[in-house]
Write a protein that holds these residues in place. Structure first.
Motif, PDB file in Angstrom:
ATOM      1  N   HIS A 172       0.817  -1.221   0.000  1.00  0.00           N
ATOM      2  CA  HIS A 172       0.000   0.000   0.000  1.00  0.00           C
ATOM      3  C   HIS A 172       0.848   1.268   0.000  1.00  0.00           C
ATOM      4  CE1 HIS A 172      -0.118  -1.817   4.129  1.00  0.00           C
ATOM      5  NE2 HIS A 172       0.163  -0.602   4.543  1.00  0.00           N
ATOM      6  N   THR A 174       3.341  -7.538   3.547  1.00  0.00           N
ATOM      7  CA  THR A 174       2.000  -6.960   3.418  1.00  0.00           C
ATOM      8  C   THR A 174       1.534  -6.168   4.634  1.00  0.00           C
ATOM      9  OG1 THR A 174       0.783  -8.865   4.321  1.00  0.00           O
ATOM     10  CG2 THR A 174       1.298  -8.893   1.952  1.00  0.00           C
ATOM     11  N   GLY A 217      -3.984  -7.511   3.208  1.00  0.00           N
ATOM     12  CA  GLY A 217      -3.125  -7.465   2.032  1.00  0.00           C
ATOM     13  C   GLY A 217      -2.702  -8.799   1.474  1.00  0.00           C
ATOM     14  N   THR A 233      -9.905  -2.915   2.923  1.00  0.00           N
ATOM     15  CA  THR A 233      -8.888  -2.517   1.953  1.00  0.00           C
ATOM     16  C   THR A 233      -9.476  -1.495   0.992  1.00  0.00           C
ATOM     17  OG1 THR A 233      -7.509  -3.247   0.090  1.00  0.00           O
ATOM     18  CG2 THR A 233      -9.468  -4.568   0.580  1.00  0.00           C
TER      19      THR A 233
END
Length: 429
Positions: A259, A304, A327, A401
């Motif tokens: 991210h 992640t 993730g 998410t």
């Protein structure tokens, strides 16, 4: 003896995709090549020209069990990882109770083995009860099997505690993985300090809250000889510090999340906590520095920081919602789609940041790298067809998410751990 033959796949040789079969015998890779043959009673699986890679390794996930099973369990979190092509994950110690004694640590390892769909490495906390006040007995935790140590979710505020912990860790050649955050400098921020925070009227977290802690801990690592690993690095200045430390020969490594590579605070559409994580999404310049740090080797690997929460928790806005996004199930596809398909980095680089580099940094045993004789930890990805990221297809309990609805290539088709098929997309059809 049992054999499984994976037929009609492709794997990467240099940077070229070439036809490939993989013969698995019991739990190991027996042969890799074109047009392989197997025993008459072998199980044969047609991979339909999909990409074969080593099973991915995620050094930073949160499985939430025990203590927070409304968010995730070992079973759901490990299945989510398998769904993303991960065959080995390392689970953080922010649990209740945390595994800060040999007895608790061994019990957690047993729980992971019993309920996990894939290989799970368990972190020990650095400090007792993750309170940042007193280091755990590193020698005792090591004897119980602990090899990774982190208080992730909380920065250790007391430099003396870090110093004593790193002395113990260095004595056993162990790594301290650090959530670098000075709470006084963070000042209660919930979003990156900058124009977006001002526009939304939210308290900002200055970049120095991360960078100052990294600077302090690099110096302590230099003094103690410990291996210091920075979790989820997010700022240009932090990356510069790590780069300089490496040039000085200090044993420092770091990771970046998908991210922080894919988003910046300018992408936050409003008071939407699906975009709330810690460290927060930073400026576009910081995002670009994360990419540059990966490409020049300053950043060692991608992890992640899979952090599931309930829908209700994440629908409260930035001020009230917890930090973190899931993730495990989207990392490879999102990064492949954004960066590999656009020629910004290569498929080989992406695979290495998610496999070989992780194994090297953390000296991991019993994980495979798609070589003859290795454990048959294998991921298969469909890089030719477009898919949509859908929450109702997640195995994780968490759907938190900002990437729901994204169009991606590279979703997982199959995942094998020690030769056992632990995820098969065919079963969803």
């Amino acid at each position: 003896m049992s054999q499984t033959l994976l037929k009609h796949g492709r794997h990467l040789v240099g940077e070229e995709l070439v036809p490939c079969d993989v013969l698995i015998e019991d739990d190991k890779i027996k042969a890799i090549g074109a047009a392989l043959n197997a025993a008459e009673d072998a199980t044969v699986i047609d991979l339909n020209n999909n990409l074969i890679t080593p099973g991915l390794i995620d050094i930073h996930v949160h499985l939430r069990e025990p203590g927070y099973t409304n968010k995730e369990t070992i079973a759901t979190g490990s299945r989510a990882a398998a769904h993303g092509g991960f065959t080995t994950i390392a689970a953080m110690a922010n649990l209740k109770p945390t595994c800060d004694t040999p007895e608790r640590f061994k019990k957690q390892v047993e729980r992971n083995k019993k309920d996990g769909a894939i290989k799970i490495i368990q972190y020990s906390p650095v400090t007792k009860d993750r309170a940042g006040k007193e280091p755990v007995d590193v020698a005792a935790q090591y004897a119980a099997g602990a090899r990774l140590f982190s208080d992730d979710g909380a920065g250790i505020q007391d430099a003396g505690v870090v110093y004593r912990a790193m002395q113990q860790l260095a004595a056993h050649d162990l790594v301290m993985c650090d959530h670098a955050q000075d709470n006084q400098l963070a000042n209660g921020g919930v979003i990156n300090d900058g124009p977006v925070a001002q526009k939304l009227g939210l308290p900002g977290m200055p970049k120095i809250s991360e960078t100052a802690q990294i600077a302090r801990n690099i110096v302590i690592a230099q003094a103690t000889g410990a291996h210091y690993h920075v979790c989820h690095v997010s700022t240009k200045e932090s990356i510069e510090l790590v780069r300089h430390a490496k040039q000085l020969g200090i044993n420092v490594t770091c990771e970046v999340t998908p991210h922080h590579l894919l988003l910046a605070d300018a992408d936050i559409p409003g008071d939407d906590a699906e975009f709330k994580m810690n460290p927060p999404l930073r400026s576009r310049q910081d995002q670009e520095a994360c990419l540059a740090g990966l490409l020049d080797g300053t950043i060692d690997c991608i992890a992640t920081d899979h952090a599931p929460h309930t829908d209700a928790e994440k629908h409260q806005g930035f001020l009230a919602s917890p930090n973190g996004i899931v993730g495990s199930e989207t990392a490879f596809a999102l990064l492949y789609t954004r960066y590999v398909k656009n020629g910004i980095f290569t498929l080989g680089q992406l695979i290495n940041w998610l496999t070989e580099n992780v194994k090297k940094v953390f000296k991991l045993d019993n994980v495979g790298l798609l070589k003859v004789g290795d454990p048959a930890d294998i991921a298969v990805f469909d890089i030719d067809h477009q898919d949509t990221v859908k929450a109702d297809q997640f195995f994780s309990k968490g759907h938190n998410t900002p990437f729901i609805g994204d169009q991606v290539y590279g979703m997982t088709d199959k995942t094998f751990v020690d030769g056992k098929l632990v995820y098969d997309r065919e079963e969803e059809k």
